[in-house]
Design a protein around this motif. Sequence first.
Motif, short mmCIF file in Angstrom:
data_model
loop_
_atom_site.label_atom_id
_atom_site.label_comp_id
_atom_site.label_asym_id
_atom_site.label_seq_id
_atom_site.Cartn_x
_atom_site.Cartn_y
_atom_site.Cartn_z
N ARG A 164 77.71 18.10 5.14
CA ARG A 164 77.08 17.49 6.33
C ARG A 164 78.14 17.21 7.39
N ALA A 165 78.57 18.27 8.04
CA ALA A 165 79.66 18.14 9.01
C ALA A 165 79.25 17.30 10.22
N ARG A 166 78.02 17.47 10.68
CA ARG A 166 77.57 16.72 11.85
C ARG A 166 77.61 15.21 11.57
N ASN A 167 77.12 14.80 10.40
CA ASN A 167 77.14 13.38 10.06
C ASN A 167 78.56 12.84 10.02
N SER A 168 79.47 13.61 9.44
CA SER A 168 80.85 13.17 9.32
C SER A 168 81.50 13.01 10.69
N VAL A 169 81.30 14.00 11.55
CA VAL A 169 81.92 13.96 12.89
C VAL A 169 81.32 12.83 13.71
N GLU A 170 80.00 12.68 13.69
CA GLU A 170 79.38 11.64 14.50
C GLU A 170 79.74 10.23 14.01
#
Length: 489
Positions: A187-193
């Motif tokens: 879950r790259a988006r969750n990590s970055v956000e």
Amino acid sequence: MSLPYILLALLILAVAGFFVGRGKALSSANGDPRILHSLPGYYGWNVVVLTLVPSLLVLIVWLIVQPAVINNHVSSMISEETAAASSLDLVMSDVARVADGLDLAVSQGAMDAEMANSIRTELTDVRGRLGQVGVALGSNVTAETLRAAQSYRGWNATGLLFRTIGVLAVAVLGFVLGVIRTNPDFRARNSVETVVRYILIAAASIAILTTVGIVLSLIFNTVEFFRLYPATDFFFGLTWSPSFGGGSELGIVPLIWATMYISLIALAVAVPIGLFAAVYLSEYATPHVRAIAKPLLEILAGIPTIVYGLFALLTVGPLLMNVFGGGGVLGVGWMQGASSVFTAGVVMGIMLIPFVSSLSDDIINAVPQAMRDGSLGLGATHSETVKQVILPAALPGIVGAILLAASRAIGETMIVVLGAGAAARLSVNPLEAMTTVTAKIVSQLTGDADFASPEALVAFALGMTLFVVTLMLNIVALYIVRKYREQYD
């Protein structure tokens, strides 16, 4: 490796991480981004975050801790006699200066191995040979200071080496971890956000933490001042006569009086002109006139205060002397010099005009058009609408603009220094020279001030007093805004 090169290396590694992470995400999904949990760019940004954030945190901590550790180690090499003869801070400053001189000599190639060995044994040889390359060690450099400078230089070089290794190692580790974690289910988006959210929280906290730090520094030094000087004499004393030799009289009343006097004159100039200009530009001026006049008016806000100070000293002051001086037009002799409360107040008022005008103009334009239309529909004239509808509706914001201008006037320094004079006195004559709190803060901290003396610490008490005064102004403004805003909610 110096700091700019470390930052450049981190930037290159982060850019490479973005493309590597994005490319691996696409390759793991066989080129079909629909298989991925997040957009391909998020995987690249995840590698960037893991590369930059931990390494930059390590770098920031290192930059804070290393000087403290080195100073603590090197200061232990300074004898109590040397520290007592001057002050430890001054000695450490001299040590850092000599260490910089040694680094300069090495960088210029002017110090060979034989000379480096002689530094450790003969101070006279150091002064003579380093003097050939333009390094001024000064006549007061002792062998003890030189040994401390050598240790300072060695520790600093070691710290720079370990800093480079540590920061780059953390960056590479984050780079590798980010690439390893890249897969279609991550879950790259969750990590970055999440990281971005914490960065935004930290950015929003900076203003609060800065304010807390400023207040705490003022409080601690103010408390230390009141341990050395009676608070009653400070707040109720009518004489300001500091003397670094002892016997100072540090009464703040003359400074507060002059500060408020000049601020009132400035507001008397700025508020009517600025408010009338705002009403004209927002309600009466044509679009063509407004497009020209508003930018010209706001140019005043971009003029440096030192220029206003010179204008007060060289133009307004002599002009007032020609009118109110002994040989002036009126011949009354009320004004003895170009510096006066009136001079500084008038020029400061000119400086504040764009603050009042621009803010009031924006506030007046924010009044709903329906209120204008309703007033005109009931038969009121344009002027009656402005007076009885628009200005009352905009009053809370206008009060805020005036209070902002008042805070700016209270904290102004350069116009006061050049236009009002340096005399601390109690007088109701606006044509006499006086001085303000901000001007005395500058004078008390100028030069080699000993911060253990009340004559230097009084600057923090003056700053704390100004802080409390402006805080009270803001509280009053908030009360007025809330009281009148209820009528239009």
